[in-house]
Design a protein around this motif. Structure first.
Motif, mmCIF file in Angstrom:
data_model
loop_
_atom_site.group_PDB
_atom_site.id
_atom_site.type_symbol
_atom_site.label_atom_id
_atom_site.label_comp_id
_atom_site.label_asym_id
_atom_site.label_seq_id
_atom_site.Cartn_x
_atom_site.Cartn_y
_atom_site.Cartn_z
ATOM 1 N N GLY A 167 0.823 -1.206 0.000
ATOM 2 C CA GLY A 167 0.000 0.000 0.000
ATOM 3 C C GLY A 167 0.852 1.248 0.000
ATOM 4 N N PHE A 168 0.196 2.399 -0.079
ATOM 5 C CA PHE A 168 0.889 3.690 -0.124
ATOM 6 C C PHE A 168 1.234 4.173 1.281
ATOM 7 C CE2 PHE A 168 -1.538 4.225 -4.212
ATOM 8 C CZ PHE A 168 -0.424 4.267 -5.032
ATOM 9 N N LYS A 169 2.431 4.714 1.446
ATOM 10 C CA LYS A 169 2.791 5.375 2.696
ATOM 11 C C LYS A 169 2.594 6.886 2.553
ATOM 12 C CE LYS A 169 7.772 5.031 1.683
ATOM 13 N NZ LYS A 169 9.074 4.591 2.230
ATOM 14 N N SER A 170 1.359 7.250 2.226
ATOM 15 C CA SER A 170 1.006 8.662 2.073
ATOM 16 C C SER A 170 0.823 9.342 3.428
ATOM 17 C CB SER A 170 -0.279 8.790 1.241
ATOM 18 O OG SER A 170 -1.279 7.934 1.748
ATOM 19 N N ARG A 171 0.657 8.542 4.497
ATOM 20 C CA ARG A 171 0.592 9.043 5.863
ATOM 21 C C ARG A 171 1.476 8.140 6.716
ATOM 22 N NH1 ARG A 171 -5.932 9.330 6.649
ATOM 23 N NH2 ARG A 171 -5.482 10.701 8.395
ATOM 24 N N TYR B 268 1.129 -2.437 6.209
ATOM 25 C CA TYR B 268 1.628 -3.181 5.047
ATOM 26 C C TYR B 268 2.983 -3.816 5.336
ATOM 27 C CZ TYR B 268 -1.797 0.101 3.247
ATOM 28 O OH TYR B 268 -2.933 0.835 3.066
ATOM 29 N N THR B 269 3.234 -4.948 4.685
ATOM 30 C CA THR B 269 4.562 -5.542 4.733
ATOM 31 C C THR B 269 5.513 -4.796 3.807
ATOM 32 O OG1 THR B 269 3.964 -7.123 2.992
ATOM 33 C CG2 THR B 269 3.636 -7.823 5.277
ATOM 34 N N ASP B 270 4.942 -4.102 2.815
ATOM 35 C CA ASP B 270 5.756 -3.337 1.865
ATOM 36 C C ASP B 270 4.971 -2.096 1.446
ATOM 37 O OD1 ASP B 270 7.632 -2.488 0.051
ATOM 38 O OD2 ASP B 270 7.937 -4.459 -0.845
ATOM 39 N N SER B 271 5.416 -0.927 1.845
ATOM 40 C CA SER B 271 4.737 0.318 1.480
ATOM 41 C C SER B 271 5.601 1.109 0.504
ATOM 42 C CB SER B 271 4.439 1.162 2.724
ATOM 43 O OG SER B 271 5.621 1.420 3.451
ATOM 44 N N VAL B 272 4.937 1.844 -0.377
ATOM 45 C CA VAL B 272 5.655 2.592 -1.408
ATOM 46 C C VAL B 272 5.310 4.070 -1.299
ATOM 47 C CG1 VAL B 272 5.670 0.602 -2.958
ATOM 48 C CG2 VAL B 272 3.846 2.283 -3.144
ATOM 49 N N PRO B 273 6.209 4.955 -1.712
ATOM 50 C CA PRO B 273 5.931 6.399 -1.649
ATOM 51 C C PRO B 273 4.786 6.777 -2.585
ATOM 52 C CG PRO B 273 8.279 5.967 -1.976
ATOM 53 C CD PRO B 273 7.571 4.670 -2.197
ATOM 54 N N TYR B 274 4.092 7.830 -2.198
ATOM 55 C CA TYR B 274 3.011 8.371 -3.037
ATOM 56 C C TYR B 274 3.367 9.793 -3.429
ATOM 57 C CZ TYR B 274 -1.557 9.764 -4.725
ATOM 58 O OH TYR B 274 -2.578 10.227 -5.513
ATOM 59 N N ASP B 275 3.381 10.060 -4.730
ATOM 60 C CA ASP B 275 3.732 11.377 -5.248
ATOM 61 C C ASP B 275 2.453 12.152 -5.543
ATOM 62 O OD1 ASP B 275 4.685 13.608 -6.548
ATOM 63 O OD2 ASP B 275 6.116 12.518 -7.799
ATOM 64 N N VAL B 276 2.193 13.200 -4.770
ATOM 65 C CA VAL B 276 0.952 13.962 -4.919
ATOM 66 C C VAL B 276 0.906 14.744 -6.226
ATOM 67 C CG1 VAL B 276 0.594 14.182 -2.437
ATOM 68 C CG2 VAL B 276 1.912 15.933 -3.646
ATOM 69 N N ASN B 277 2.027 14.859 -6.922
ATOM 70 C CA ASN B 277 2.070 15.626 -8.164
ATOM 71 C C ASN B 277 2.205 14.761 -9.409
ATOM 72 O OD1 ASN B 277 2.081 18.276 -6.887
ATOM 73 N ND2 ASN B 277 4.149 17.771 -6.199
#
Length: 378
Positions: A149-153, A160-169
């Protein structure tokens, strides 16, 4: 990429949307954050891509996000991965229309579906929600080897066992690519939205029966009122198409039936086909595919037109163009580049223009009509 906007009670209760939706977002904000804080974090586990046979994709929200998932679902299907989807009633039509690519479709508002899915076991759960907690919390309690899932917060990383960055732009297809690359490898970052949707022969035949000549599909609404054209703008666009010998198919749900009736009354022309509130999502897709091109504001049907590989004239007001605008050169985008835009983030639209919505009212109809002439002549 780590620029995380602050969203609080002000954004929840002063954003455009129904009272019911605001209550759900409040529950997520208050109780969701409390529960995530108390949960022990998931432990990182390497993903063995060769062992992946069953995947659950969680997709709350509207049509646009669901449509952006279809290229990835198609690739997983081609890799013989059994894919289940947990979605909402309001975006389920996207997935039911492509049911041949999916194993099971579950609805988050059906308790029997939730009970059933809690008894399943998956290799990977992919939570595609960008901000809220509840989907990640549900995925936390479903049996799976890995969860992505996203690590937006900050707290979301615990789910999550694996979180990925979320780019707001970033263009949203790229953000989803980061999620699916965990499962699919680098191919997840290089997919195309165009051509990712099918239209059934039944829907295509039905749409063809409603028309007597060449047509243009025109989406006159949007789930957020601030993204809608005025009646006067819509009438001028429809008239410009009809006078050039083409039929116009009006598309949208029941929330703009009154607007469609006003347009129909002002023009009173047999070349105007009013399908607002009458055509299902897949029937709307059939109209779009059979039409010469698509005109519409920032919406799920705009993304649907792109996924059907149609030329699009996209009209943007307060929405996030860098995140949702069509990217191919053949598409045209219209906006006034309002200094206050975008006033939308993670589904929260809080207009700073105090309801005047000047961003849409000031869109040049003459520019749109000029683009229509280019498309019709071309």
């Amino acid at each position: 990429m780590n620029d995380k906007p602050r969203i609080g009670f002000y954004h929840i209760w002063f954003s455009l949307g129904s009272f019911k939706l605001k209550c759900i977002k409040t529950i997520d904000y208050v109780f969701g954050s409390m529960l995530v804080f108390l949960l022990p974090p998931q432990q990182a586990v390497p993903i063995d891509r060769k062992a992946i046979k069953r995947v659950l994709i969680i997709r709350p929200g509207g049509l646009g996000d669901a449509i952006f998932l279809m290229p990835y679902i198609r690739i997983l299907h081609e890799k013989n991965v059994r894919v289940d989807v947990l979605c909402e009633q309001r975006n389920a039509g996207v997935f039911t229309g492509q049911a041949g690519l999916l194993n099971k479709i579950y609805l988050s508002n059906e308790l029997t579906d939730i009970w059933t899915i809690l008894g399943q076991k998956y290799n990977v759960i992919i939570d595609t929600e960008q901000w809220h907690y509840l989907s990640g919390i549900l995925g936390y309690f479903i049996k799976a080897d890995q969860r992505v899932g996203f690590k937006s917060r900050d707290l979301r990383e615990k789910l999550y066992t694996d979180s990925v960055p979320y780019d707001v732009n970033a263009y949203e297809l790229i953000n989803f690519g980061r999620l699916f690359s965990k499962v699919m490898g680098d191919i997840g970052m290089f997919v195309e939205l165009e051509g990712s949707l099918n239209v059934s022969k039944e829907a295509a035949d039905w749409a063809a029966e409603q028309l007597s000549g060449q047509s243009v599909a025109f989406f006159i609404g949007a789930s957020v009122q601030a993204r809608r054209l005025t009646i006067e703008q819509s009438v001028a666009i429809v008239a410009a198409i009809i006078i050039r010998g083409f039929q116009v198919v009006l598309l949208r749900g029941v929330d703009v039936c009154a607007d469609a009736a006003r347009i129909e009354k002002q023009l009173s022309n047999a070349c105007l086909i009013n399908m607002v509130g009458k055509a299902s999502l897949m029937q709307s897709a059939a109209f779009i595919r059979i039409s010469k091109f698509f005109i519409g504001s920032d919406s799920g049907l705009m993304h649907l037109a792109c996924a059907l590989n149609k030329d699009v004239l996209a009209i943007f007001g307060p929405g996030q163009m860098n995140k949702w605008a069509p990217t191919k050169e053949r598409h045209r985008i219209f906006t006034i580049h309002a200094p206050c835009a975008p006033c939308t983030a993670f589904g929260y639209t809080v207009p700073t223009c105090k309801g005047s919505f000047f961003g849409m009212k000031d869109i040049s109809v003459n520019d749109i009509i000029a683009a229509i002439e280019d498309k019709l002549n071309g």
